[in-house]
Design a protein around this motif. Structure first.
Motif: not given
Length: 324
Positions: A14-15, A44-48, A64-65, A93-100
């Motif tokens: 959650t954090n 970007m971290v997709a939390t729950d 969920k994340g 599985p819960v992280v995407t790295v990308g272009v700003a």
């Protein structure tokens, strides 16, 4: 139905409070924690965490994340021929790295059916939504003659607000050239998402897309076609349920909103979030996993770790080290 107890409840994420090399800022959204590294990179971290009516609910939802991040990764890859997107890698599985990118200040909501916010507007007597005239004689969950675009402002705090195409252009929120381009991208993405959903026995009811710009080029950013950003119905039985004016079987976050409404909460001042029991939390988790398996056609692999935070940070740092 009482849901079976899910394992690993203590590792609901959650954090996060990471500090990476070159980190210049951290933004905590309703669901995601976004780290900016230098001028070029977003982690970007997709939390729950789960939100509804623009309120973050008090308990996280197991897996969920992971569901959101992996569905988004699949659809971003499947639509890269339509519009370039921000993704560089998915190191966890819960992280995407990308272009700003510099985000546009509007979200592009597209609706194929009279559902959710549109249905509530219609039921109250409204026949205009974001400058779009709604046909008479519709019932909830009817299909529109053609998909309609109903943009919203993108609020950093509080509620997003409906806005019309005309207002966007009049106020200069987005230039005419850029708006026409993201409108065209929105329709093409929705068509692709509709086709992919149909191949899995689902109807993509409505969804939203976010776009940004970098070096003069428009990119698709954030997540797409997830249960947080989209609504799905089961195709089987749709017509019969409409004929009988019965509720549609759906896979989306709308069931969370409906549970909240039924328990007296719509995010308004003075209202209290109802108790999120273990049964409620587990039931929501299982619905998210159900959507994942239906929309992807793949068995969901629960990522269980002794310490989820440690795993996530390790995988991000490993990716960053390889970029040096």
């Amino acid at each position: 139905m009482i849901s079976p107890k899910l394992e690993n409840m203590k590792n609901v994420l959650t954090n996060t409070e990471f500090n990476f090399p070159g980190q210049v800022s951290k933004y905590k959204g309703k669901v995601r924690d976004v780290y900016t590294l230098g001028e070029q990179l977003l982690v970007m971290v997709a939390t729950d965490r789960i939100s509804a009516f623009d309120v973050v609910l008090p308990k996280g939802i197991p897996y969920k994340g992971q569901v959101l991040n992996q569905i988004a990764a699949k659809f971003l890859a499947a639509t890269a021929d339509i519009v370039p997107n921000w993704v560089i890698a998915v190191p966890d599985p819960v992280v995407t790295v990308g272009v700003a990118c510099e985000p546009f200040k509007v979200e592009m909501v597209i609706r194929g059916y009279l559902s959710g916010h549109a249905a509530r507007t219609y039921a109250s007597g409204g026949r205009m939504l974001c400058g779009v005239k709604l046909p008479e004689g519709m019932i909830e969950n009817d299909k529109f003659p053609e998909p309609i675009i109903t943009p919203t402002t993108k609020a950093s705090v509080g509620h997003d607000e409906d806005i019309s195409r005309e207002e966007i252009l009049r106020t200069g929120l987005v230039s005419k050239t850029d708006y026409e381009q993201i409108e065209a991208y929105t329709r093409a993405l929705f068509q692709r998402g509709t086709e992919m959903a149909a191949s899995r026995g689902l109807i993509l009811v409505d969804t939203k897309y976010e776009f940004g710009k970098k070096d003069g080029k428009i990119f698709l950013i954030d997540e797409i076609h997830t249960p947080d950003s989209s609504r799905y119905f089961y195709l089987e039985g749709y017509a019969e349920r409409q004929r009988k004016s019965e509720p549609q079987r759906q896979l989306s976050k709308e069931f969370v909103r409906q549970w909240l409404i039924e328990n007296g909460f719509q995010g308004k001042d003075g209202q209290q979030v109802p108790e999120m029991t273990e049964t409620v939390v587990n039931g929501i988790s299982e619905r998210y996993i159900e959507l994942y398996e239906h929309i992807t056609g793949e068995k969901f692999q629960k990522q269980v770790a002794a310490d989820t935070l440690v795993r996530v940070e390790k995988n991000i740092r490993s990716f960053l080290e390889k970029q040096e």
